[in-house]
Design a protein around this motif. Structure first.
Motif, PDB file in Angstrom:
ATOM      1  N   LEU A  33      36.998  42.029  31.242  1.00  0.00           N
ATOM      2  CA  LEU A  33      35.909  42.962  31.525  1.00  0.00           C
ATOM      3  C   LEU A  33      36.106  44.292  30.808  1.00  0.00           C
ATOM      4  CD1 LEU A  33      35.288  42.261  35.298  1.00  0.00           C
ATOM      5  CD2 LEU A  33      33.788  41.706  33.380  1.00  0.00           C
ATOM      6  N   HIS A  38      40.243  41.372  34.733  1.00  0.00           N
ATOM      7  CA  HIS A  38      40.120  42.806  34.461  1.00  0.00           C
ATOM      8  C   HIS A  38      40.264  43.098  32.964  1.00  0.00           C
ATOM      9  CE1 HIS A  38      39.698  44.667  38.403  1.00  0.00           C
ATOM     10  NE2 HIS A  38      40.487  43.717  38.871  1.00  0.00           N
ATOM     11  N   LEU A  44      27.061  43.460  33.777  1.00  0.00           N
ATOM     12  CA  LEU A  44      28.430  43.967  33.838  1.00  0.00           C
ATOM     13  C   LEU A  44      28.603  44.970  34.974  1.00  0.00           C
ATOM     14  CD1 LEU A  44      29.429  44.484  30.099  1.00  0.00           C
ATOM     15  CD2 LEU A  44      30.479  42.927  31.744  1.00  0.00           C
TER      16      LEU A  44
END
Length: 92
Positions: free
Chosen positions: A63, A60, A10
Motif C-alpha cells: 500500500l 503495508h 486506496l
C-alpha cells in the motif's frame, strides 16, 4: 453518480486495514496469555500470529508503494491540487 477511482479505493482501505491490525494485535495478546499458562496450543497460535504479522507487513509495504506511485503520477500529471487534497486527508 460519482465514479469511484483507484485513489478513492486506496483511501477507503484505511478502516479495514486498521481492523486487521487490531485483530492481529489481539491474537498476539492471546498468544502471550497462553504462553504464560503454558498451554499446549500456544505454539500453534504463535505460528498463526507470526504468519499474519508477516502478511500484514507485506500489505503495508504494498500500500505504501501504491500511494507513492499515485503521488508520483499526480505530480507528473500536474494535478497538484488533488495531490494536496490527498496529503491533507493523510495528515488528519
Amino acid at each position: 453518480m460519482k465514479t469511484t477511482t483507484a485513489q478513492d479505493l486506496l483511501l477507503e482501505l484505511e478502516e479495514p486495514i486498521s481492523r486487521i491490525s487490531c485483530g492481529i494485535n489481539a491474537l498476539r495478546l492471546m498468544t502471550s496469555g497462553l504462553e504464560l499458562e503454558e498451554d499446549p496450543y500456544a505454539d500453534g497460535l504463535y505460528a498463526l500470529w507470526s504468519y499474519l504479522q508477516a502478511a500484514e507487513e507485506a500489505l503495508h509495504a504494498a500500500l505504501s508503494t501504491a500511494l507513492e506511485a499515485l503521488f508520483g503520477w499526480l505530480y507528473l500529471q500536474g494535478k497538484t491540487q488533488r495531490l494536496n487534497e490527498l496529503f491533507a486527508i493523510m495528515m488528519e
